[in-house]
Design an enzyme around this catalytic site. Structure first.
Site, PDB file in Angstrom:
ATOM      1  N   THR A 123      46.272  45.831  37.233  1.00 53.99           N
ATOM      2  CA  THR A 123      45.937  44.756  38.165  1.00 53.99           C
ATOM      3  C   THR A 123      47.023  43.685  38.232  1.00 53.99           C
ATOM      4  OG1 THR A 123      44.413  42.875  38.417  1.00 53.99           O
ATOM      5  CG2 THR A 123      44.617  43.760  36.228  1.00 53.99           C
ATOM      6  N   ASP A 124      47.071  42.974  39.352  1.00 53.44           N
ATOM      7  CA  ASP A 124      48.006  41.841  39.474  1.00 53.44           C
ATOM      8  C   ASP A 124      47.547  40.651  38.623  1.00 53.44           C
ATOM      9  OD1 ASP A 124      45.789  41.109  40.979  1.00 53.44           O
ATOM     10  OD2 ASP A 124      46.922  40.491  42.759  1.00 53.44           O
ATOM     11  N   GLU A 125      46.292  40.709  38.118  1.00 56.43           N
ATOM     12  CA  GLU A 125      45.778  39.567  37.358  1.00 56.43           C
ATOM     13  C   GLU A 125      46.507  39.381  36.023  1.00 56.43           C
ATOM     14  OE1 GLU A 125      41.543  39.013  37.391  1.00 56.43           O
ATOM     15  OE2 GLU A 125      41.340  40.196  39.212  1.00 56.43           O
ATOM     16  N   TYR A 150      39.386  39.715  30.800  1.00 58.89           N
ATOM     17  CA  TYR A 150      39.670  40.944  31.570  1.00 58.89           C
ATOM     18  C   TYR A 150      41.171  41.148  31.717  1.00 58.89           C
ATOM     19  CZ  TYR A 150      40.574  43.820  35.709  1.00 58.89           C
ATOM     20  OH  TYR A 150      41.084  44.766  36.577  1.00 58.89           O
ATOM     21  N   LYS A 154      43.695  44.055  30.194  1.00 58.01           N
ATOM     22  CA  LYS A 154      44.514  44.934  31.051  1.00 58.01           C
ATOM     23  C   LYS A 154      45.996  44.765  30.699  1.00 58.01           C
ATOM     24  CE  LYS A 154      43.429  47.364  33.975  1.00 58.01           C
ATOM     25  NZ  LYS A 154      42.996  48.787  33.991  1.00 58.01           N
TER      26      LYS A 154
HETATM   27  N1  LIG Z   1      38.591  46.776  41.893  1.00 61.44           N
HETATM   28  C1  LIG Z   1      39.725  46.117  42.045  1.00 61.44           C
HETATM   29  O1  LIG Z   1      39.858  45.307  42.969  1.00 61.44           O
HETATM   30  C2  LIG Z   1      40.892  46.372  41.129  1.00 61.44           C
HETATM   31  C3  LIG Z   1      42.082  45.671  41.356  1.00 61.44           C
HETATM   32  C4  LIG Z   1      43.161  45.920  40.520  1.00 61.44           C
HETATM   33  C5  LIG Z   1      43.075  46.861  39.503  1.00 61.44           C
HETATM   34  N2  LIG Z   1      41.905  47.502  39.300  1.00 61.44           N
HETATM   35  C6  LIG Z   1      41.845  48.496  38.205  1.00 61.44           C
HETATM   36  O2  LIG Z   1      41.486  49.745  38.779  1.00 61.44           O
HETATM   37  C7  LIG Z   1      40.668  50.485  37.877  1.00 61.44           C
HETATM   38  C8  LIG Z   1      39.388  50.902  38.574  1.00 61.44           C
HETATM   39  O3  LIG Z   1      38.705  49.739  39.028  1.00 61.44           O
HETATM   40  P1  LIG Z   1      37.277  49.854  39.733  1.00 61.44           P
HETATM   41  O4  LIG Z   1      37.077  48.629  40.517  1.00 61.44           O
HETATM   42  O5  LIG Z   1      37.141  51.177  40.376  1.00 61.44           O
HETATM   43  O6  LIG Z   1      36.332  49.804  38.461  1.00 61.44           O
HETATM   44  P2  LIG Z   1      34.794  50.129  38.343  1.00 61.44           P
HETATM   45  O7  LIG Z   1      34.241  49.113  37.407  1.00 61.44           O
HETATM   46  O8  LIG Z   1      34.172  50.319  39.673  1.00 61.44           O
HETATM   47  O9  LIG Z   1      34.784  51.573  37.648  1.00 61.44           O
HETATM   48  C9  LIG Z   1      35.151  51.765  36.315  1.00 61.44           C
HETATM   49  C10 LIG Z   1      34.726  53.166  35.915  1.00 61.44           C
HETATM   50  O10 LIG Z   1      35.135  53.387  34.553  1.00 61.44           O
HETATM   51  C11 LIG Z   1      34.053  53.970  33.860  1.00 61.44           C
HETATM   52  N3  LIG Z   1      34.169  53.596  32.444  1.00 61.44           N
HETATM   53  C12 LIG Z   1      34.042  52.356  31.893  1.00 61.44           C
HETATM   54  N4  LIG Z   1      34.189  52.406  30.568  1.00 61.44           N
HETATM   55  C13 LIG Z   1      34.439  53.712  30.255  1.00 61.44           C
HETATM   56  C14 LIG Z   1      34.696  54.405  29.057  1.00 61.44           C
HETATM   57  N5  LIG Z   1      34.708  53.746  27.867  1.00 61.44           N
HETATM   58  N6  LIG Z   1      34.932  55.725  29.089  1.00 61.44           N
HETATM   59  C15 LIG Z   1      34.920  56.396  30.276  1.00 61.44           C
HETATM   60  N7  LIG Z   1      34.671  55.797  31.458  1.00 61.44           N
HETATM   61  C16 LIG Z   1      34.426  54.476  31.449  1.00 61.44           C
HETATM   62  C17 LIG Z   1      32.793  53.394  34.494  1.00 61.44           C
HETATM   63  O11 LIG Z   1      31.662  54.200  34.252  1.00 61.44           O
HETATM   64  C18 LIG Z   1      33.205  53.368  35.959  1.00 61.44           C
HETATM   65  O12 LIG Z   1      32.906  54.594  36.593  1.00 61.44           O
HETATM   66  C19 LIG Z   1      40.459  49.583  36.666  1.00 61.44           C
HETATM   67  O13 LIG Z   1      41.355  49.969  35.660  1.00 61.44           O
HETATM   68  C20 LIG Z   1      40.770  48.186  37.170  1.00 61.44           C
HETATM   69  O14 LIG Z   1      41.268  47.368  36.141  1.00 61.44           O
HETATM   70  C21 LIG Z   1      40.798  47.284  40.080  1.00 61.44           C
END
Ligand SMILES: NC(=O)c1ccc[n+]([C@@H]2O[C@H](COP(=O)([O-])OP(=O)(O)OC[C@H]3O[C@@H](n4cnc5c(N)ncnc54)[C@H](O)[C@@H]3O)[C@@H](O)[C@H]2O)c1
Length: 336
Positions: A123-125, A150, A154
């Site tokens: 993430t950009d955060e 968070y 990350k």
């Molecule tokens: N959503 C955003 O806007 C955003 C922005 C930047 C980066 N990201 C990164 O992208 C990735 C996906 O984000 P998202 O929004 O789809 O997240 P999300 O919370 O929707 O999904 C996370 C998934 O990971 C699974 N999970 C959690 N803990 C687990 C574990 N211990 N073992 C196996 N599976 C596990 C959950 O069941 C879920 O299906 C993350 O790494 C997040 O940091 C997200």
């Protein structure tokens, strides 16, 4: 290619699996997911019967299961994480466990199983916050300065991924992207929360003064960016992925959503601010554009309209989520 996708039942992971099987129909995908509150196999109901798709219900912190799942793949795309800032403020330890320890376990297994590429989604955060006045943007060279549990977790995972690349020669790539939006996004995050609240006749909770600014990236554009990095990206490199050419504060995004749903501003409700709320994130995505030829397909407004339409057409999907555990979380976070 045979891919292990961690967190494939979440928002971005499920969109990625659908994207990948549509664009690379001969490839095989193992979806490895613990199905936490954020994991939902309904996100992949249309994929479940695809012979090139399989699901493993397990924890990324479980080295034995991770090793078993990784033994037959050549590529890992790592999405699994605790991903919601607000939840990290009330329960930081689960973020450290999954995001830091879980990533390190995956890296260890990737080394042991000699995977050809470990792609880490971040993430950009991790770069901290910008002031509203500045025109500065995050770049690949920006120093890390995470400010929430968070983003700190990350950041820790990003450092570990790079360290495994440098120390052990693991072929890694990293993407740090901005806030995603689109279908199947859990309605605790701002855009789907706003859309679904209005569809239910409720107000949109806007934190503080509403002048928080983020870059927004449509999830399909993000999946395409990861695809390009896997195909053409340089091993060891990091690429920032963003979606905007013009930035809007949250209050303006709430107004855009209300306009698309034919509602007025009485549907906006200002709520108590999040502690340590980062004022602004903005991403310079020149590197991925010039080196790999990626850019967003449509404008923010076009993607937002499609997203609103998706939530209108898929009421049952989000209504199932908005009952149950989510209800208690919402009351705690925003009051009744
Ligand atoms: N959503 C955003 O806007 C955003 C922005 C930047 C980066 N990201 C990164 O992208 C990735 C996906 O984000 P998202 O929004 O789809 O997240 P999300 O919370 O929707 O999904 C996370 C998934 O990971 C699974 N999970 C959690 N803990 C687990 C574990 N211990 N073992 C196996 N599976 C596990 C959950 O069941 C879920 O299906 C993350 O790494 C997040 O940091 C997200």
């Amino acid at each position: 290619m045979k891919l292990l996708v961690t967190g494939g039942a979440g928002f971005i992971g499920s969109n990625f699996i659908r994207y990948w099987l549509t664009n690379h129909p001969d490839d095989q995908i193992i979806n490895y997911d613990l199905l936490t509150y954020a994991g939902n196999l309904e996100n992949l109901a249309d994929i479940a019967g695809n012979p090139n798709y399989s699901f493993v219900h397990a924890d990324i912190c479980d080295l034995t299961s991770v090793n078993r799942a990784m033994s037959t793949v050549d590529t890992v795309v790592h999405f699994a994480a605790e991903s919601h800032v607000d939840r990290s403020i009330t329960d930081p330890s689960s973020f450290v466990r999954t995001n830091v320890l879980g990533t390190q376990i995956l890296l260890e297994a990737a080394l042991k199983n000699d995977v050809k590429r470990f792609h880490h989604v971040s993430t950009d955060e991790v770069f901290g916050a910008l002031s509203l006045e500045t025109s500065e943007k995050f770049k690949e060279s920006t120093n890390y300065n995470p400010r929430s549990p968070y983003s700190a977790s990350k950041a820790g995972s990003d450092h570990l991924v790079r360290a495994y690349g440098v120390t052990y020669g693991l072929p890694i790539t990293i993407t740090n992207c901005s806030n995603n939006f689109g279908p199947y996004m859990f309605p605790e995050k701002f855009i789907p929360l706003a859309i679904t609240n209005v569809l239910e006749g409720k107000k949109i909770p806007v934190y503080g003064d509403g002048l928080y600014v983020r870059d927004w990236l449509y999830v399909d554009d993000h999946c395409r960016a990861i695809d390009i990095v896997l195909q053409k990206g340089k091993v060891g490199e990091t690429y920032l992925v963003g979606g905007m050419t013009e930035l809007y504060p949250n209050i303006e995004i709430a107004r855009k959503i209300l306009k698309l749903l034919d509602k007025d501003e009485s549907f906006i409700e200002f709520v108590k601010d999040r502690p340590g709320h980062d004022r602004k994130y903005d991403i310079d995505w020149t590197k991925i554009k010039t080196e790999l030829g990626w850019e967003p397909k449509f404008s923010f407004d076009e993607w937002l309209e499609k997203t609103v339409l998706w939530y209108k057409r898929n009421e049952q999907w989000w209504k199932n989520i908005k009952s149950g555990e989510y209800k208690q979380y919402y009351t705690k976070q925003y009051g009744k």
